[in-house]
Design an enzyme around this catalytic site. Sequence first.
Site, PDB file in Angstrom:
ATOM      1  N   ARG A  57     -51.042   0.814   9.265  1.00  0.00           N
ATOM      2  CA  ARG A  57     -51.748  -0.023  10.222  1.00  0.00           C
ATOM      3  C   ARG A  57     -51.566   0.407  11.669  1.00  0.00           C
ATOM      4  NH1 ARG A  57     -51.096  -2.413   5.803  1.00  0.00           N
ATOM      5  NH2 ARG A  57     -49.122  -1.319   5.876  1.00  0.00           N
ATOM      6  N   THR A  58     -50.325   0.559  12.089  1.00  0.00           N
ATOM      7  CA  THR A  58     -50.073   0.769  13.516  1.00  0.00           C
ATOM      8  C   THR A  58     -50.668   2.097  13.973  1.00  0.00           C
ATOM      9  OG1 THR A  58     -48.014  -0.424  13.148  1.00  0.00           O
ATOM     10  CG2 THR A  58     -48.265   0.697  15.265  1.00  0.00           C
TER      11      THR A  58
ATOM     12  N   LYS B  43     -36.712  21.572  13.906  1.00  0.00           N
ATOM     13  CA  LYS B  43     -35.925  22.717  14.403  1.00  0.00           C
ATOM     14  C   LYS B  43     -34.764  22.251  15.271  1.00  0.00           C
ATOM     15  CE  LYS B  43     -40.339  24.995  15.007  1.00  0.00           C
ATOM     16  NZ  LYS B  43     -41.237  25.424  16.086  1.00  0.00           N
TER      17      LYS B  43
ATOM     18  N   ARG C  26     -43.326   5.746  17.267  1.00  0.00           N
ATOM     19  CA  ARG C  26     -42.546   5.021  16.249  1.00  0.00           C
ATOM     20  C   ARG C  26     -41.335   5.878  15.931  1.00  0.00           C
ATOM     21  NH1 ARG C  26     -44.600   1.912  10.989  1.00  0.00           N
ATOM     22  NH2 ARG C  26     -45.133   0.456  12.657  1.00  0.00           N
TER      23      ARG C  26
ATOM     24  N   HIS D  92     -41.011  -4.485  17.523  1.00  0.00           N
ATOM     25  CA  HIS D  92     -42.367  -4.006  17.244  1.00  0.00           C
ATOM     26  C   HIS D  92     -43.303  -4.860  18.122  1.00  0.00           C
ATOM     27  CE1 HIS D  92     -45.683  -2.188  15.350  1.00  0.00           C
ATOM     28  NE2 HIS D  92     -45.378  -2.340  14.074  1.00  0.00           N
TER      29      HIS D  92
HETATM   30  N1   CP Z   1     -47.257  -3.790  10.350  1.00  0.00           N
HETATM   31  C1   CP Z   1     -46.920  -2.482  10.426  1.00  0.00           C
HETATM   32  O1   CP Z   1     -46.172  -2.050  11.326  1.00  0.00           O
HETATM   33  O2   CP Z   1     -47.477  -1.696   9.468  1.00  0.00           O
HETATM   34  P1   CP Z   1     -47.353  -0.126   9.370  1.00  0.00           P
HETATM   35  O3   CP Z   1     -45.907   0.187   9.086  1.00  0.00           O
HETATM   36  O4   CP Z   1     -48.278   0.291   8.286  1.00  0.00           O
HETATM   37  O5   CP Z   1     -47.755   0.450  10.713  1.00  0.00           O
END
Ligand code: CP
Length: 374
Positions: free
Chosen positions: A57-58, A87, A114, A142
């Site tokens: 999603r993100t 590396k 991320r 998040h």
């Molecule tokens: N909700 C969420 O962070 O989903 P993903 O890990 O798929 O990005």
Amino acid sequence: MNHVLSARQFFPEDLDQIFDQADHMKESLEDRASRRELLDSHPESVLASVFYEPSTRTRFSFESAARRLGMGVIGTENASQFSSAIKGETLEDTTIVSGGSGNSVGNADIIVLRHNETGGADRAAAISSVPIINAGDGKGEHPTQSLLDLYTIKEAKGRLDNLHVVIGGDLLHGRTARSLAQMLSLYPSNQITFVSTPELQMGEDVTSHLDVRGVGHTATDDMFSAIRTADVVYWTRLQRERLSDPQLPEKAGLIRKALRSASAPQIPDEVRAELAAFDVDIDQVYGDFVQSAADDWEAGQMKKLKDTGQESNFVIDQAALQAMPKDAVIMHPLPRVDEIHPSVDNDPRAWYFRQADNGLPIRMALIDFVLENR
Ligand code: CP
């Protein structure tokens, strides 16, 4: 605003602005001509999407959001393997190379990151010449998920205050739950009930923030009593792999690595030659063998977790639907595993896929907000 690192950094006025813009984006996406106009929003800018951890999603919604705003997109979906991290390059150096050293135009104007480490986004932000957006850092935060969560709550309930929000699942490791609780504290008279096993309760750093903000909160392992009066039921994945052995993923990774590093067995040359004559690639055979040994080990560990009865009892199913109010809203950041039964999907209270849809307009609005406020 420069970097987006934590749910705590937002004020209600910021959210008003982002949510209004998300409404505009949502409306514009519905209309072909307006969708074309959106492409003129930021055609001079490039977004770097740097993901050290898996995401559906993100990453999709950020990359789609950037493209729909006319931006270029560069990035990697598995930075620990597909970037120079493999590396030995540090996160700091990767960040400088992604956004530039500040002496000339860099590769990207904004970095969506991320990272597996709690605090990874803060580390990147400390040296970045362009805005960093935290798309999830370990067990930390998040914040862009909580933006779309609040936007969805507002859409579903028509308000962000005076709500009883039940947040359940693995609250100790769940960064979406942590960010949501903190962002809810921006609005008055919200009451939060945390539902989890005693070992997976919400971190004290978050609950003490709620205390400071005057948000009422309680913790329980009684899901049914909690959901009976809920306005919002926010469910999260129970991270089973972390229950009684928090280091299981790391151990599994190391075991795989150790087994793979032994993938050149000491086979005498003459035996190798004989096998080659039979068209047998012994290195391949050995590689497959160690892979299945590692898989067996990991499966055995997961079975042990199940056998110890530490699987979640917190499942939203038909019985849970019966228990919760008719106007409750069921949310989940997704991915779900088995904590919401698929039979719930058709209930009008199930908002989790609409919630995921909101990722696109919210992230378009956020990118716009960040680029406009650099
Ligand atoms: N909700 C969420 O962070 O989903 P993903 O890990 O798929 O990005």
